[in-house]
Design an enzyme around this catalytic site. Structure first.
Site, PDB file in Angstrom:
ATOM      1  CG  HIS A   1       2.923  29.099  37.190  1.00 31.80           C
ATOM      2  ND1 HIS A   1       3.987  28.745  36.383  1.00 31.80           N
ATOM      3  CD2 HIS A   1       1.825  28.585  36.568  1.00 31.80           C
ATOM      4  CE1 HIS A   1       3.555  28.055  35.340  1.00 31.80           C
ATOM      5  NE2 HIS A   1       2.230  27.936  35.433  1.00 31.80           N
ATOM      6  CD  GLU A   2      -1.548  27.867  38.479  1.00 35.84           C
ATOM      7  OE1 GLU A   2      -2.360  28.191  37.590  1.00 35.84           O
ATOM      8  OE2 GLU A   2      -0.721  26.946  38.338  1.00 35.84           O
TER       9      GLU A   2
ATOM     10  CB  CYS B   1       3.292  25.759  32.402  1.00 32.91           C
ATOM     11  SG  CYS B   1       1.651  26.429  32.071  1.00 32.91           S
TER      12      CYS B   1
ATOM     13  CG  HIS C   1      -1.668  30.483  33.990  1.00 35.69           C
ATOM     14  ND1 HIS C   1      -1.401  30.361  32.642  1.00 35.69           N
ATOM     15  CD2 HIS C   1      -1.008  29.461  34.592  1.00 35.69           C
ATOM     16  CE1 HIS C   1      -0.609  29.322  32.445  1.00 35.69           C
ATOM     17  NE2 HIS C   1      -0.354  28.749  33.604  1.00 35.69           N
TER      18      HIS C   1
END
Length: 215
Positions: free
Chosen positions: A162-163, A120, A166
Site C-alpha cells: 500500500h505504501e 487509507c 503511494h
C-alpha cells in the site's frame, strides 16, 4: 520469534510510539483528489537533518491519525519515502522507515493473493476489500543512505504494498472497480467528520500528556 522488528532487525522492545514521534510535529494529511497523491514521487537525493525531521513529523502524524503506515506525499511532500508501525498476522510488530522503496516482483509460487479490508489515511473513513499478495519484499535505504531490505507477511505485507503504491502516485481506490470506488467515496462522505474529530481528540490528548511530562 522476536515480538518487534525495528528497521527489519529484531529488537528486545520498542516504546508504544517510536522515538522519532517525540521529536515530530503534526502535519496535515492530504486527501484523495489532491495532485500530490496522484503523481509519482521524486527519489530522495539529499540525506541529512531535513530528511530526518520529515521522518519525525511523519511518525507523529501517523500515530495521531491511528495509522499503520504513512507516505511522504500524504503530508504533501512528493518524495519517495514512507514510515510504518504495523503488526503482521502473527502479532509481530514492525516499525521503521524506507527511503526510495522498490517493491520486489515475487514469483507466483512465493505468494498468494488475499482479499481483505484496507483503509487509507488519505481516504478518511472508507474501508474496502483489496486483493494483495500475502508476502512482500521492499528494498530501499534508510535516512542515512544505508541499504535496507524489509520483508513482510499478512497485514504487514499489505501495508508495504500500500505504501509503495503511494510513492508511485497510486491510492488504493485506483485498484477498485468503478462501483467499489463509488462506495468508498460514499463511506468517506458519511464518516469523514467522525475521523477528523478522533484525530483532533488525539492531538489534544498528546498535548495534555506533553504538558504533564513538562511539569
Amino acid at each position: 520469534m522476536p515480538s518487534v522488528f525495528l528497521q527489519g532487525r529484531p529488537v528486545d522492545s520498542c516504546p508504544p510510539l517510536a522515538p522519532e514521534a517525540r521529536r515530530g510535529t503534526v502535519r496535515r494529511i492530504t486527501e484523495v483528489g489532491e495532485e500530490v497523491l496522484h503523481k509519482p514521487c521524486r527519489d530522495v537525493t539529499e540525506f541529512g537533518p531535513d530528511l530526518a525531521a520529515l521522518i519525525d513529523d511523519m511518525f507523529l502524524t501517523m500515530y495521531i491519525a491511528d495509522g499503520a503506515g504513512l507516505a511522504a506525499n500524504q503530508v504533501g511532500v512528493g518524495l519517495r519515502l514512507f514510515v510504518y508501525d504495523c503488526p503482521d498476522d502473527d502479532g509481530v510488530r514492525h516499525v521503521g522507515h524506507v527511503v526510495n522503496p522498490v517493491l520486489e516482483a515475487l514469483d507466483a509460487g512465493d505468494r498468494r493473493l488475499v482479499d481483505a479490508g484496507e483503509g487509507c489515511l488519505s481516504v478518511p473513513g472508507a474501508v474496502m476489500d483489496v486483493p494483495r499478495p500475502d508476502r512482500a519484499v521492499v528494498r530501499g535505504v534508510d535516512k542515512d543512505g544505508e541499504p535496507l531490505v524489509i520483508e513482510g507477511t499478512g497485514y504487514f505485507a499489505r501495508c508495504l504494498a500500500h505504501e509503495t503504491d503511494h510513492v508511485g502516485g497510486q491510492v488504493y481506490l485506483d485498484r477498485l472497480s468503478r462501483r467499489d470506488r463509488k462506495e468508498a467515496l460514499r463511506q468517506v462522505a458519511d464518516r469523514r467528520d467522525e475521523v477528523f474529530a478522533r484525530r483532533a481528540a488525539n492531538i489534544q490528548a498528546l498535548s495534555a500528556r506533553s504538558d504533564a511530562e513538562a511539569r
